[in-house]
Design an enzyme around this catalytic site. Structure first.
Site, PDB file in Angstrom:
ATOM      1  N   PRO A   9      59.567  50.631  57.771  1.00 13.74           N
ATOM      2  CA  PRO A   9      58.229  50.272  57.320  1.00 13.74           C
ATOM      3  C   PRO A   9      57.895  50.672  55.883  1.00 13.74           C
ATOM      4  O   PRO A   9      58.295  51.736  55.422  1.00 13.74           O
ATOM      5  CB  PRO A   9      57.308  51.019  58.302  1.00 13.74           C
ATOM      6  CG  PRO A   9      58.150  52.057  58.937  1.00 13.74           C
ATOM      7  CD  PRO A   9      59.547  51.516  58.945  1.00 13.74           C
ATOM      8  N   ASN A  10      57.196  49.763  55.248  1.00 12.44           N
ATOM      9  CA  ASN A  10      56.678  49.919  53.882  1.00 12.44           C
ATOM     10  C   ASN A  10      57.734  49.808  52.795  1.00 12.44           C
ATOM     11  O   ASN A  10      57.411  49.800  51.608  1.00 12.44           O
ATOM     12  CB  ASN A  10      55.897  51.243  53.729  1.00 12.44           C
ATOM     13  CG  ASN A  10      54.753  51.317  54.714  1.00 12.44           C
ATOM     14  OD1 ASN A  10      53.928  50.411  54.756  1.00 12.44           O
ATOM     15  ND2 ASN A  10      54.702  52.353  55.529  1.00 12.44           N
ATOM     16  N   ARG A  17      55.192  50.331  45.381  1.00 17.66           N
ATOM     17  CA  ARG A  17      54.718  51.426  46.230  1.00 17.66           C
ATOM     18  C   ARG A  17      55.027  52.767  45.566  1.00 17.66           C
ATOM     19  O   ARG A  17      56.206  53.070  45.304  1.00 17.66           O
ATOM     20  CB  ARG A  17      55.475  51.345  47.565  1.00 17.66           C
ATOM     21  CG  ARG A  17      55.246  52.500  48.474  1.00 17.66           C
ATOM     22  CD  ARG A  17      56.257  52.541  49.608  1.00 17.66           C
ATOM     23  NE  ARG A  17      55.927  53.612  50.510  1.00 17.66           N
ATOM     24  CZ  ARG A  17      56.732  54.086  51.428  1.00 17.66           C
ATOM     25  NH1 ARG A  17      57.943  53.580  51.576  1.00 17.66           N
ATOM     26  NH2 ARG A  17      56.360  55.072  52.208  1.00 17.66           N
ATOM     27  N   TYR A  22      59.258  56.335  44.448  1.00 19.58           N
ATOM     28  CA  TYR A  22      60.268  55.361  44.895  1.00 19.58           C
ATOM     29  C   TYR A  22      60.819  54.465  43.787  1.00 19.58           C
ATOM     30  O   TYR A  22      61.706  53.643  44.055  1.00 19.58           O
ATOM     31  CB  TYR A  22      59.680  54.501  46.029  1.00 19.58           C
ATOM     32  CG  TYR A  22      59.272  55.320  47.246  1.00 19.58           C
ATOM     33  CD1 TYR A  22      60.237  55.961  48.029  1.00 19.58           C
ATOM     34  CD2 TYR A  22      57.930  55.479  47.597  1.00 19.58           C
ATOM     35  CE1 TYR A  22      59.877  56.722  49.130  1.00 19.58           C
ATOM     36  CE2 TYR A  22      57.558  56.243  48.704  1.00 19.58           C
ATOM     37  CZ  TYR A  22      58.534  56.856  49.459  1.00 19.58           C
ATOM     38  OH  TYR A  22      58.185  57.615  50.546  1.00 19.58           O
ATOM     39  N   ASN A  71      67.551  53.207  56.480  1.00 17.95           N
ATOM     40  CA  ASN A  71      66.405  53.974  56.006  1.00 17.95           C
ATOM     41  C   ASN A  71      65.262  53.651  56.964  1.00 17.95           C
ATOM     42  O   ASN A  71      64.606  52.614  56.839  1.00 17.95           O
ATOM     43  CB  ASN A  71      66.035  53.608  54.565  1.00 17.95           C
ATOM     44  CG  ASN A  71      64.939  54.501  54.004  1.00 17.95           C
ATOM     45  OD1 ASN A  71      64.266  55.216  54.761  1.00 17.95           O
ATOM     46  ND2 ASN A  71      64.737  54.469  52.707  1.00 17.95           N
ATOM     47  N   ALA A  74      59.201  56.056  57.619  1.00 20.54           N
ATOM     48  CA  ALA A  74      58.363  57.005  58.369  1.00 20.54           C
ATOM     49  C   ALA A  74      58.810  57.158  59.826  1.00 20.54           C
ATOM     50  O   ALA A  74      58.583  58.210  60.438  1.00 20.54           O
ATOM     51  CB  ALA A  74      56.902  56.565  58.310  1.00 20.54           C
ATOM     52  N   HIS A  77      60.724  60.262  61.167  1.00 24.35           N
ATOM     53  CA  HIS A  77      60.055  61.503  61.553  1.00 24.35           C
ATOM     54  C   HIS A  77      59.300  61.395  62.878  1.00 24.35           C
ATOM     55  O   HIS A  77      58.662  62.348  63.298  1.00 24.35           O
ATOM     56  CB  HIS A  77      59.075  61.922  60.441  1.00 24.35           C
ATOM     57  CG  HIS A  77      59.609  61.707  59.063  1.00 24.35           C
ATOM     58  ND1 HIS A  77      60.745  62.334  58.602  1.00 24.35           N
ATOM     59  CD2 HIS A  77      59.208  60.886  58.043  1.00 24.35           C
ATOM     60  CE1 HIS A  77      60.987  61.938  57.360  1.00 24.35           C
ATOM     61  NE2 HIS A  77      60.077  61.056  56.996  1.00 24.35           N
ATOM     62  N   ASP A  84      67.333  56.944  70.026  1.00 22.38           N
ATOM     63  CA  ASP A  84      68.061  56.536  71.242  1.00 22.38           C
ATOM     64  C   ASP A  84      68.881  55.266  70.998  1.00 22.38           C
ATOM     65  O   ASP A  84      69.978  55.123  71.529  1.00 22.38           O
ATOM     66  CB  ASP A  84      67.086  56.291  72.396  1.00 22.38           C
ATOM     67  CG  ASP A  84      66.575  57.589  73.022  1.00 22.38           C
ATOM     68  OD1 ASP A  84      67.106  58.665  72.696  1.00 22.38           O
ATOM     69  OD2 ASP A  84      65.627  57.515  73.843  1.00 22.38           O
ATOM     70  N   GLU A  95      72.182  57.689  57.692  1.00 22.52           N
ATOM     71  CA  GLU A  95      70.743  57.785  57.395  1.00 22.52           C
ATOM     72  C   GLU A  95      70.571  57.931  55.884  1.00 22.52           C
ATOM     73  O   GLU A  95      71.244  58.767  55.273  1.00 22.52           O
ATOM     74  CB  GLU A  95      70.185  59.031  58.104  1.00 22.52           C
ATOM     75  CG  GLU A  95      68.760  59.366  57.716  1.00 22.52           C
ATOM     76  CD  GLU A  95      68.283  60.706  58.307  1.00 22.52           C
ATOM     77  OE1 GLU A  95      69.132  61.526  58.745  1.00 22.52           O
ATOM     78  OE2 GLU A  95      67.073  60.933  58.322  1.00 22.52           O
ATOM     79  N   HIS A  97      67.620  58.134  52.549  1.00 20.90           N
ATOM     80  CA  HIS A  97      66.253  58.202  52.037  1.00 20.90           C
ATOM     81  C   HIS A  97      66.303  58.152  50.516  1.00 20.90           C
ATOM     82  O   HIS A  97      67.199  58.754  49.902  1.00 20.90           O
ATOM     83  CB  HIS A  97      65.554  59.496  52.478  1.00 20.90           C
ATOM     84  CG  HIS A  97      65.449  59.583  53.968  1.00 20.90           C
ATOM     85  ND1 HIS A  97      64.540  58.839  54.680  1.00 20.90           N
ATOM     86  CD2 HIS A  97      66.178  60.274  54.871  1.00 20.90           C
ATOM     87  CE1 HIS A  97      64.708  59.087  55.971  1.00 20.90           C
ATOM     88  NE2 HIS A  97      65.695  59.948  56.108  1.00 20.90           N
ATOM     89  N   SER A  99      63.780  59.223  48.485  1.00 18.58           N
ATOM     90  CA  SER A  99      63.270  60.518  48.022  1.00 18.58           C
ATOM     91  C   SER A  99      63.986  61.646  48.769  1.00 18.58           C
ATOM     92  O   SER A  99      64.619  61.401  49.805  1.00 18.58           O
ATOM     93  CB  SER A  99      61.760  60.607  48.278  1.00 18.58           C
ATOM     94  OG  SER A  99      61.488  60.535  49.668  1.00 18.58           O
ATOM     95  N   ARG A 104      59.490  67.374  50.172  1.00 18.28           N
ATOM     96  CA  ARG A 104      58.160  66.797  50.349  1.00 18.28           C
ATOM     97  C   ARG A 104      57.401  67.507  51.481  1.00 18.28           C
ATOM     98  O   ARG A 104      57.762  68.610  51.864  1.00 18.28           O
ATOM     99  CB  ARG A 104      58.309  65.286  50.567  1.00 18.28           C
ATOM    100  CG  ARG A 104      59.010  64.606  49.371  1.00 18.28           C
ATOM    101  CD  ARG A 104      59.147  63.121  49.563  1.00 18.28           C
ATOM    102  NE  ARG A 104      57.844  62.477  49.643  1.00 18.28           N
ATOM    103  CZ  ARG A 104      57.671  61.200  50.013  1.00 18.28           C
ATOM    104  NH1 ARG A 104      58.720  60.460  50.317  1.00 18.28           N
ATOM    105  NH2 ARG A 104      56.472  60.681  50.072  1.00 18.28           N
ATOM    106  N   ARG A 108      57.947  65.629  56.898  1.00 11.21           N
ATOM    107  CA  ARG A 108      59.096  64.786  56.546  1.00 11.21           C
ATOM    108  C   ARG A 108      60.421  65.544  56.692  1.00 11.21           C
ATOM    109  O   ARG A 108      61.495  64.970  56.530  1.00 11.21           O
ATOM    110  CB  ARG A 108      58.978  64.258  55.116  1.00 11.21           C
ATOM    111  CG  ARG A 108      57.814  63.323  54.913  1.00 11.21           C
ATOM    112  CD  ARG A 108      57.807  62.733  53.511  1.00 11.21           C
ATOM    113  NE  ARG A 108      56.465  62.315  53.149  1.00 11.21           N
ATOM    114  CZ  ARG A 108      55.930  61.127  53.442  1.00 11.21           C
ATOM    115  NH1 ARG A 108      56.644  60.220  54.059  1.00 11.21           N
ATOM    116  NH2 ARG A 108      54.690  60.845  53.082  1.00 11.21           N
TER     117      ARG A 108
HETATM  118  C1  DQA Z   1      61.614  57.523  52.887  1.00  7.89           C
HETATM  119  C2  DQA Z   1      61.001  58.911  53.154  1.00  7.89           C
HETATM  120  C3  DQA Z   1      60.029  58.859  54.317  1.00  7.89           C
HETATM  121  O1  DQA Z   1      59.471  60.131  54.552  1.00  7.89           O
HETATM  122  C4  DQA Z   1      58.904  57.891  54.023  1.00  7.89           C
HETATM  123  O2  DQA Z   1      58.051  57.780  55.124  1.00  7.89           O
HETATM  124  C5  DQA Z   1      59.386  56.556  53.571  1.00  7.89           C
HETATM  125  C6  DQA Z   1      60.556  56.466  52.706  1.00  7.89           C
HETATM  126  C7  DQA Z   1      62.502  57.522  51.643  1.00  7.89           C
HETATM  127  O3  DQA Z   1      63.279  56.589  51.506  1.00  7.89           O
HETATM  128  O4  DQA Z   1      62.397  58.406  50.800  1.00  7.89           O
HETATM  129  O5  DQA Z   1      58.752  55.537  53.850  1.00  7.89           O
HETATM  130  O6  DQA Z   1      62.430  57.194  53.998  1.00  7.89           O
END
Ligand code: DQA
Length: 138
Positions: A9-10, A17, A22, A71, A74, A77, A84, A95, A97, A99, A104, A108
């Site tokens: 998401p996002n 953003r 980012y 990735n 959110a 977390h 699962d 995995e 990320h 950031s 942070r 997170r």
């Molecule tokens: C993220 C870090 C997450 O905590 C955050 O909710 C994101 C992006 C990152 O790529 O740094 O949406 O996964």
């Protein structure tokens, strides 16, 4: 190699953003560069803002890809369900990320998915995806 990148998401908002966290590049621009840098690798891409869609994509990927770069944003977390799903498929997941999640807010710092992943890469900006890809190639 046949690799699938999944963004949660996002992450469709990358480029506009919170650019201080980012960066200014859209994921489409980044992916174009990445594919040019690795012309021998087949890289598919999927993004969704919905937890169930991400789970479905993980299920469908099983047996088709050599690896998944995820990735979960959110959902990292919060999502026992995505954790699962990773545990339930047989292909390795890395995995990533953008950031450094450990620099942070404390919420997170927890990743539900990390225990089911081959490894985690966090904090290298968009380069986190390239580092994950290199790990699969090597
Ligand atoms: C993220 C870090 C997450 O905590 C955050 O909710 C994101 C992006 C990152 O790529 O740094 O949406 O996964």
């Amino acid at each position: 190699m046949n690799i699938l990148i999944i963004n949660g998401p996002n992450l469709n908002l990358l480029g506009r953003r919170e650019p201080d966290i980012y960066g200014n590049k859209t994921f489409t621009e980044y992916l174009e560069d990445l594919r040019k840098q690795f012309p021998d690798e087949h890289i598919d891409y999927f993004q969704s803002n919905y937890e169930g869609d991400i789970i479905e994509r993980l299920h469908k990927a099983d047996g088709i890809y050599n690896g998944i770069i995820l990735n979960a944003a959110a959902y990292t977390h919060t999502s026992v369900a995505i954790a699962d799903a990773i545990a339930g498929i047989s292909i390795p997941v890395i995995e990533v990320h953008i950031s450094n999640i450990f620099k942070r807010e404390s919420f997170r710092h927890q990743s539900f998915i990390a225990p089911h992943c081959k490894g985690s890469i966090s904090g290298f900006g968009l380069d986190s995806y390239r580092l994950a890809l290199l790990s699969f190639i090597h």
